[in-house]
Design a protein around this motif. Structure first.
Motif, PDB file in Angstrom:
ATOM      1  N   GLY A  67       0.805  -1.210   0.000  1.00  0.00           N
ATOM      2  CA  GLY A  67       0.000   0.000   0.000  1.00  0.00           C
ATOM      3  C   GLY A  67       0.842   1.264   0.000  1.00  0.00           C
ATOM      4  O   GLY A  67       0.526   2.245  -0.676  1.00  0.00           O
ATOM      5  N   ARG A  68       1.953   1.252   0.761  1.00  0.00           N
ATOM      6  CA  ARG A  68       2.821   2.422   0.809  1.00  0.00           C
ATOM      7  C   ARG A  68       3.457   2.688  -0.560  1.00  0.00           C
ATOM      8  O   ARG A  68       3.594   3.829  -0.994  1.00  0.00           O
ATOM      9  N   MET A  69       3.886   1.624  -1.257  1.00  0.00           N
ATOM     10  CA  MET A  69       4.488   1.799  -2.578  1.00  0.00           C
ATOM     11  C   MET A  69       3.470   2.370  -3.560  1.00  0.00           C
ATOM     12  O   MET A  69       3.798   3.245  -4.379  1.00  0.00           O
ATOM     13  N   LEU A  70       2.230   1.898  -3.501  1.00  0.00           N
ATOM     14  CA  LEU A  70       1.188   2.432  -4.375  1.00  0.00           C
ATOM     15  C   LEU A  70       0.995   3.921  -4.122  1.00  0.00           C
ATOM     16  O   LEU A  70       0.877   4.716  -5.068  1.00  0.00           O
ATOM     17  N   GLN A  71       0.967   4.304  -2.864  1.00  0.00           N
ATOM     18  CA  GLN A  71       0.825   5.714  -2.515  1.00  0.00           C
ATOM     19  C   GLN A  71       1.941   6.548  -3.130  1.00  0.00           C
ATOM     20  O   GLN A  71       1.696   7.593  -3.752  1.00  0.00           O
ATOM     21  N   VAL A  72       3.177   6.096  -2.978  1.00  0.00           N
ATOM     22  CA  VAL A  72       4.334   6.837  -3.497  1.00  0.00           C
ATOM     23  C   VAL A  72       4.296   6.899  -5.018  1.00  0.00           C
ATOM     24  O   VAL A  72       4.512   7.956  -5.627  1.00  0.00           O
ATOM     25  N   ALA A  73       4.020   5.761  -5.657  1.00  0.00           N
ATOM     26  CA  ALA A  73       4.007   5.720  -7.120  1.00  0.00           C
ATOM     27  C   ALA A  73       2.921   6.626  -7.691  1.00  0.00           C
ATOM     28  O   ALA A  73       3.134   7.318  -8.694  1.00  0.00           O
ATOM     29  N   ALA A  74       1.741   6.638  -7.071  1.00  0.00           N
ATOM     30  CA  ALA A  74       0.649   7.479  -7.564  1.00  0.00           C
ATOM     31  C   ALA A  74       1.028   8.951  -7.503  1.00  0.00           C
ATOM     32  O   ALA A  74       0.809   9.702  -8.465  1.00  0.00           O
ATOM     33  N   LEU A  75       1.600   9.391  -6.399  1.00  0.00           N
ATOM     34  CA  LEU A  75       1.931  10.803  -6.253  1.00  0.00           C
ATOM     35  C   LEU A  75       3.139  11.200  -7.096  1.00  0.00           C
ATOM     36  O   LEU A  75       3.235  12.337  -7.553  1.00  0.00           O
ATOM     37  N   ARG A  76       4.051  10.283  -7.330  1.00  0.00           N
ATOM     38  CA  ARG A  76       5.192  10.589  -8.206  1.00  0.00           C
ATOM     39  C   ARG A  76       4.794  10.548  -9.678  1.00  0.00           C
ATOM     40  O   ARG A  76       5.408  11.222 -10.514  1.00  0.00           O
ATOM     41  N   GLY A  77       3.781   9.740 -10.010  1.00  0.00           N
ATOM     42  CA  GLY A  77       3.435   9.537 -11.410  1.00  0.00           C
ATOM     43  C   GLY A  77       2.240  10.318 -11.912  1.00  0.00           C
ATOM     44  O   GLY A  77       1.863  10.183 -13.080  1.00  0.00           O
ATOM     45  N   GLY A  78       1.578  11.101 -11.054  1.00  0.00           N
ATOM     46  CA  GLY A  78       0.418  11.860 -11.504  1.00  0.00           C
ATOM     47  C   GLY A  78      -0.841  11.028 -11.639  1.00  0.00           C
ATOM     48  O   GLY A  78      -1.738  11.354 -12.422  1.00  0.00           O
ATOM     49  N   ILE A  79      -0.928   9.923 -10.881  1.00  0.00           N
ATOM     50  CA  ILE A  79      -2.132   9.089 -10.869  1.00  0.00           C
ATOM     51  C   ILE A  79      -3.024   9.560  -9.730  1.00  0.00           C
ATOM     52  O   ILE A  79      -2.601   9.589  -8.575  1.00  0.00           O
ATOM     53  N   ARG A  80      -4.251   9.957 -10.044  1.00  0.00           N
ATOM     54  CA  ARG A  80      -5.146  10.472  -9.008  1.00  0.00           C
ATOM     55  C   ARG A  80      -5.457   9.375  -7.995  1.00  0.00           C
ATOM     56  O   ARG A  80      -5.875   8.270  -8.359  1.00  0.00           O
ATOM     57  N   LEU A  81      -5.247   9.688  -6.710  1.00  0.00           N
ATOM     58  CA  LEU A  81      -5.302   8.695  -5.647  1.00  0.00           C
ATOM     59  C   LEU A  81      -6.451   8.976  -4.696  1.00  0.00           C
ATOM     60  O   LEU A  81      -6.620  10.104  -4.223  1.00  0.00           O
ATOM     61  N   ALA A  82      -7.258   7.935  -4.420  1.00  0.00           N
ATOM     62  CA  ALA A  82      -8.304   8.023  -3.403  1.00  0.00           C
ATOM     63  C   ALA A  82      -8.122   6.871  -2.420  1.00  0.00           C
ATOM     64  O   ALA A  82      -7.489   5.863  -2.742  1.00  0.00           O
ATOM     65  N   HIS A  83      -8.676   7.027  -1.225  1.00  0.00           N
ATOM     66  CA  HIS A  83      -8.493   6.045  -0.161  1.00  0.00           C
ATOM     67  C   HIS A  83      -9.823   5.416   0.230  1.00  0.00           C
ATOM     68  O   HIS A  83     -10.874   6.062   0.174  1.00  0.00           O
TER      69      HIS A  83
END
Length: 607
Positions: free
Chosen positions: A239-255
């Motif tokens: 989950g932490r890696m997904l969070q980092v990848a989304a914010l570094r890659g411009g993928i809109r993230l919801a929880h």
């Protein structure tokens, strides 16, 4: 050793993980980076890069005002929610180190983690978590603060930091290097007391950037901005890696805080992600729910035919991608088109209707299930990794997945098979070592290679298949060796089976403990016009035993007679995290199960 490697696609990162938040806000302030659900309803409020940066900076100032300094460790004990991500990046902004704790952790586990890390503060979600911390805090002299999310700690901390100059935050942030420790994540502890893995900012950046580059065609396939829904626990490295990848890659993230189908399906329908990161459990449960719904509607035969066509269609595409065939035949293509309108569209609608690609890890996904979802229009890219590798270090390639395997090394990584079959890996995501455990670190790391403790094999195309854990190998009294994971997975493929634990160490033959899925059992009773059974009545039901015997017999066809399950025992209830029989990532705690059901295991070997 046989080796396989993939060249890196991303340049080595500089600085820390928080830098991307400030850089993105500077370059594209109106980019929507996150989305927050409004009052648990169907609407999601956008959070721009500028707003997120402002919230992170304000919280970082508040942490400084409360005495958190560079290198301090602050525990986070919560379900997956927006505020966790906010705290992660605020702590990284001042060079502090977040320490995740599962919200289901027992008081003794919490005490151990807080004591070993020397945490100076702990962020909790609710009153229950606060009471858990309160029960152990007398033995933790370094713990000076407990901040509760549901009591508005983000607001109060931000208000406390109003007088702190922004320059102080930026001085701390710019002192962070790729070698700086970003977090201490504790292993799941399937074979003993969990150990804290020291993961650096560079570990996360290397993994995230190479995954974003290697799977760009998958992640950014949809028109417009890609979006993902994070429902995996942020206490887990995945989950932490997904969070980092989304914010570094411009993928809109919801929880989303809950993984239950009752919460997940409405969130998927309203948020409509384009790509998902999940664990096999999600696919297994959604597949079972779809099959049960079809049977209850009198369309069970239609569903079975659609599944067979989906598997044939995906198998043909897989062979073509690997250069072993020309793709699905004309008949399969025509039938697949028909079933797409009748069945597959409805399955995709469960995921919001826009998902076409899913990254999957955490445990093994059956080949047949992977083929089915690919045939239904959602390709599942299975991967493999550990906490020690900062999540996935092996994954199926974007253009040529091979179902039933965990794929090939991600860009910048290598894999090797040792002489005893153990999987060794090397790459930018491999951790620095275990906190306060130099001997364990020395045993795990060898000139940059990590000995994973898993057994595996590389096929002719360089794809890795995980066979099991070295420490879990069963040796019968006759000297036969068996890695139980694959056999357990085949038994679990039956719709009625929830969990299977294979036993037989120093015993004359292999046996198994099996638990049933309550919802599937209820459906089976309805379909067979049987009265509802309590947990104990099912243990003596002959027809039910015969059904499970078929599942065991099907699994036994994949192994030799000496490796086959000769006896099994159905258990009342299921293995759960709450009872200490599963890890928070839903892996079997074998030792705990064996101790808890020692009498049942003994009965399997009693004439």
């Amino acid at each position: 050793m046989r080796e396989q490697n993939t060249p890196p696609l991303a340049e080595p990162a500089s600085g820390g993980l928080a830098d991307s938040v400030y850089d993105t806000a500077e370059l594209t302030p109106q980019l929507v980076q996150l989305a927050r659900r409004t009052d648990g309803g169907d609407r999601w409020r956008p959070v721009t890069a500028a707003r997120f940066r402002s919230e992170v900076l304000g919280l970082a100032k508040g942490l400084l005002a409360r005495g958190v300094r560079f290198g301090d460790r602050v525990a986070l004990m919560s379900r997956t929610r927006y505020e966790w991500t906010l705290f992660d990046y605020a702590l990284w902004s001042i060079g502090a180190i977040p320490v995740p704790i599962y919200p289901t952790a027992a008081a003794e586990q919490v005490r151990w983690i807080l004591a070993e890390t020397g945490a100076v503060a702990c962020v909790v979600e609710d009153e229950d978590h606060a009471m858990t911390i309160g029960a152990v805090c007398d033995a933790l002299p370094e713990l000076t603060g407990i901040w509760q999310l549901d009591h508005g700690c983000v607001r109060s901390l931000t208000e406390d930091g109003a007088g702190i100059p922004e320059s102080l935050v930026h001085r701390q942030r710019l002192a962070v290097t790729p070698e700086t420790i970003a977090t201490v994540i504790y292993t799941s502890g399937t074979t003993g007391r969990p150990k804290g893995c020291l993961l650096s900012h560079g570990n996360f950046a290397a993994q995230a950037d190479n995954v974003l580059a290697g799977w760009k065609s998958v992640l950014f396939e949809a028109d417009g901005q890609p979006a993902t829904l994070l429902f995996l626990p942020l206490a887990h490295v995945y989950g932490r890696m997904l969070q980092v990848a989304a914010l570094r890659g411009g993928i809109r993230l919801a929880h989303l805080a809950e993984l239950r189908a009752e919460a997940l399906l409405p969130a998927l329908a309203s948020y409509r992600p384009t790509v998902l990161f999940a664990v096999p459990y999600v696919f297994e449960r959604l597949y079972d729910a779809t099959r049960i719904a079809a049977e209850q509607a009198g369309r069970g035969e239609l569903f079975e035919q659609a599944m067979a066509v989906a598997v044939d269609w995906a198998t043909g595409n897989e062979r073509r991608a690997l250069g072993h065939g020309s793709g699905p035949g004309a008949t399969v293509r025509m039938r697949h088109l028909a079933y797409d309108r009748l069945v597959y569209q409805r399955i995709r609608a469960l995921f919001g209707g826009r998902v076409r690609h899913v990254m999957c890890g955490g445990s093994a996904l059956s080949r047949e299930l992977g083929l089915f979802f690919a045939g239904a229009g959602m390709t599942v890219y299975e991967g493999y990794g550990l906490t020690e590798t900062t999540a996935a270090i092996i994954a199926n390639p974007a253009d040529s997945p091979k179902f039933g395997t965990v794929g090939r090394p991600i860009p910048g990584a290598e894999v090797a098979i040792a002489d005893d079959g153990e999987v060794w890996v090397r790459g930018g995501g491999v951790f620095a070592g275990y906190l306060n455990h130099p001997r364990c670190t020395t045993e795990a790391l060898h000139d940059g290679w990590l000995a994973t403790g898993d057994l595996g094999r590389l096929d002719e195309d360089g794809y890795l298949t995980i066979v099991g854990r070295k420490k879990e190998v069963i040796v019968t009294s006759s000297g036969k060796n068996l890695a139980p994971a694959a056999l357990e997975e085949r038994v679990r493929a039956h719709p009625l089976v929830s969990h299977c634990l294979v036993v037989g160490d120093n015993r004359p033959y292999i046996a198994a403990l099996i638990t049933l899925d309550p919802r599937a059992l209820s459906h089976w009773q309805q379909m067979h016009r049987r009265a509802a059974m309590d947990e104990w009545a099912m243990l003596t039901d002959e027809e039910l035993h015969l059904e499970i015997q078929r599942a065991v017999a099907a699994a036994n066809t994949s192994v030799s007679r000496a490796e086959s399950i000769r006896a099994f025992r159905l258990l009342p209830g299921d293995f759960t995290v709450e009872h200490g029989l599963l890890t928070p990532s839903l892996k079997l705690r074998r030792k705990a199960i064996a101790e808890h059901f020692a009498a049942d295991i003994e009965a399997l070997y009693t004439p």
